[in-house]
Write a protein that holds these residues in place. Structure first.
Motif: not given
Length: 499
Positions: A441, A448, A469, A473, A490
Motif C-alpha cells: 500500500c 501520504r 489503507l 488497496r 484513499l
C-alpha cells in the motif's frame, strides 16, 4: 495372546487426535472395565458393545475385559469408539484375525442390534488419517461426508457383521460413492434482484474483493438484508481445502453436510437474541458457534444494536485473529473463525432518522443511546460503513438499467481484482500484516501528507489508518491493480469510515 490393539480418533475442536484402543482379556470375575478418561457415553459403551456382539452371533468373553483408551490424559466422549472396542474384544478372543487391524482406523457407534450408526466429526478424522496414510472404516450413515475427501482410503459398513466379514476375508467393504457437485447458480440469491442502491452495491463489491467487514445503515425496508444475502454469490468460489475446513466445522457441530453443495460459502444469520455461547461456541464439551460455522463465509448480524453488548464484545478477538479458543477446566478447543462480518442497523430506535418520507420520532438523546450500544472498539474493526437510503418507487418500477448487474458479472470482476492480492501476498487484503501493508500500500509523498491530515481531522485510530489503507488497496485492485495508491482510492476508502 489375549491382548489386541485397534485404532480410532477422538474429537478435540476441529482436531482429531489418534486414540489407541487396547483390549486385554484376563482371569478373574467376568466384567468389562473401560479406563483412559472416558466420559459417560464412553463408559456406557461396555453395555452397547456386549449386546451388539451377542446379537451378531459372536461370543462375548466370559472373562475380565479391560479396555484402555490411550493417551489417558485426552478426554473421550460420545459413541465413536464403539466399533473399535468391539473389534478389539473380538480380536483379543481370537474370533476375528488381527492382520488388518494395524493398518486401519475405526469410527462408529453400535446399536444393540450390531448396526453401525453415524457419528459427528468424521471429516476431521478422515483428514488426519489421510495425512498418516491410514485406511478408515466409517458407518454408512457418514458415507456422503466421507466422500468429500476424494483421495482418502475410506470404506463404509452398515453392520458390525460386515466389518467382521471383511476382516475374515469373507466379503469386501465398499468405498463411498463419488460426490456429484450441483450447480449453485439457481440456489444462491442474485444481485440482479437489488434495484438502485449503487453506493451499497459498490461497497459490497469492495468488501468481496478484500474480505472486508461491512456495516449497512438505513431505514426499514431499504434492502439491507437483501444486500447481505447476496454477498456470498459474488465471492470467489471456495477451493477444496477451504471447503473441507468449513465442512469439518459443520461435521464437528453435528450438522449435516450437503455433498451436492459442499463448496457453497456459508451464510449464517443468528437472531439478535443469541447468547455469547451460541455466537462463539462453548459448552461443557466445547462445540463451534455461529462465527465458526461461518468460517470462509459470511456472518450476518441484522439489527446490530439489538444484540446484547456483551455478546457483541466477544466478536472483537476473532475479528482480528480469525480463530476462537474456548478454554474449560478439563480441556481447551480451538475453532477457526475466518469470516466476513456484515451487520445491518437502523439509524435510530424508530428507524426513520434522515428518511425523507417518514418523520423520525426519536430525541437526540435516544439516538445517541441507541448508537452507543455498539462500542467504539467493535466499530473500529469494521472496514466499510455505508448508508442504504430508501429507493424511490419510480426507480423500483423502472426497467433494469446498465448498473443493475447480476452476481455472475460482479463475481468475475471480484475474482480478477482478488488475483492481484493473491499474487502479492497470497491472501486477501483484509488479512495482510503490517509489513505487507507497508510494501503493498505504498503512497507518494503528497498522498501520504493528504491522508495524515485527513486522519487527524477525523480523529481516527492507528487501526483505522491501517484499515483505510487495506480498503484503498482493494479499490485500487478493482481499478486494475495500480501499484501506488492515488488520492481517489484513499478518498473513497475514507468515506466508508463515516460511523
Amino acid at each position: 495372546m489375549s491382548l489386541a490393539v485397534t485404532l480410532s480418533r477422538a474429537q478435540e475442536g476441529v482436531a482429531a487426535p489418534q486414540v489407541m484402543v487396547e483390549v486385554h482379556l484376563s482371569g478373574g470375575l467376568p466384567g468389562t472395565h473401560i479406563v483412559g478418561l472416558p466420559e459417560a457415553a464412553v463408559r456406557e459403551a461396555r453395555d452397547r458393545v456386549r449386546v451388539a456382539i451377542q446379537n451378531t452371533a459372536f461370543e462375548y468373553p466370559n472373562r475380565k475385559v479391560t479396555v484402555n483408551l490411550a493417551p489417558a490424559e485426552l478426554p473421550k466422549d460420545g459413541g465413536r469408539f464403539d466399533l473399535a472396542i468391539a473389534l478389539g474384544i473380538l480380536a483379543a478372543g481370537g474370533q476375528v484375525p488381527r492382520e488388518k487391524l494395524d493398518e486401519c482406523e475405526f469410527l462408529g457407534e453400535l446399536a444393540l442390534s450390531g448396526e453401525l450408526r453415524g457419528v459427528p466429526g468424521v471429516l476431521p478424522a478422515l483428514l488426519r488419517a489421510r495425512a498418516r496414510g491410514r485406511r478408515v472404516v466409517v458407518p454408512r450413515a457418514n458415507a456422503a461426508e466421507a466422500a468429500l475427501v476424494a483421495d482418502a482410503d475410506v470404506l463404509v459398513a452398515g453392520h458390525l457383521a460386515e466389518v467382521c466379514g471383511w476382516l475374515r476375508g469373507a466379503q469386501e467393504l465398499a468405498a463411498p460413492a463419488a460426490v456429484v457437485q450441483a450447480d449453485d447458480d439457481g440456489h444462491v440469491p442474485d444481485l440482479i434482484d437489488v434495484r438502485g442502491q449503487l453506493q451499497a452495491r459498490r461497497a459490497l463489491e469492495i468488501a468481496a474483493v478484500g474480505g472486508h467487514h461491512l456495516l449497512l445503515v438505513g431505514p426499514p425496508g431499504t434492502g439491507k438484508t437483501m444486500l447481505a444475502e447476496r454477498l456470498p454469490g459474488i465471492l470467489p468460489p471456495l477451493g477444496e481445502s477451504e471447503a473441507l475446513e468449513s465442512c469439518a466445522v459443520r461435521s464437528v457441530a453435528g450438522q449435516p453436510v450437503d455433498p451436492a453443495h459442499w463448496r457453497r460459502r456459508p451464510f449464517r444469520a443468528p437472531h439478535h437474541t443469541a447468547s455469547a455461547v451460541a455466537l462463539v461456541g462453548g459448552g461443557p464439551q466445547p462445540r463451534p458457534g455461529e462465527i465458526s460455522l461461518a468460517h470462509n463465509g459470511v456472518l450476518f448480524l441484522d439489527e446490530l444494536p439489538e444484540f446484547n453488548r456483551h455478546v457483541l464484545e466477544v466478536l472483537r478477538e476473532p475479528l482480528e485473529s480469525g480463530r476462537i479458543v474456548i478454554s474449560r477446566a478439563a480441556r481447551q478447543a480451538t475453532f477457526p473463525a475466518q469470516f466476513q462480518l456484515v451487520a445491518a442497523m437502523n439509524p435510530c430506535p424508530c428507524g426513520y432518522a434522515g428518511d425523507g418520507r417518514q418523520r423520525c420520532q426519536c430525541t437526540p438523546d435516544q439516538i445517541q443511546r441507541y448508537r452507543a450500544r455498539i462500542s467504539g472498539p467493535l466499530l473500529d474493526r469494521i472496514d466499510l460503513a455505508v448508508e442504504v437510503p430508501r429507493v424511490p418507487l419510480a426507480e423500483l418500477a423502472a426497467p433494469r438499467g446498465p448498473h443493475d448487474e447480476d452476481s455472475a458479472i460482479v463475481r468475475e470482476r471480484v475474482i480478477r481484482a482478488r488475483q492481484h492480492g493473491l499474487m502479492r501476498a497470497g491472501r486477501s487484503n483484509a488479512e495482510i500484516n503490517t509489513r505487507e501493508l507497508e510494501r503493498d500500500c505504498a503512497l507518494g509523498p503528497a498522498e501520504r501528507r493528504w491522508l495524515e491530515a485527513a486522519l487527524e481531522r477525523l480523529g481516527l485510530s492507528a487501526r483505522a489508518y491501517h484499515r483505510v489503507l487495506r480498503v484503498a488497496r482493494s479499490i485500487a485492485d478493482l481499478d486494475g491493480g495500480a501499484p501506488l495508491l492515488d488520492r481517489a482510492h484513499l478518498a473513497e476508502a475514507l468515506q466508508y469510515r463515516r460511523f
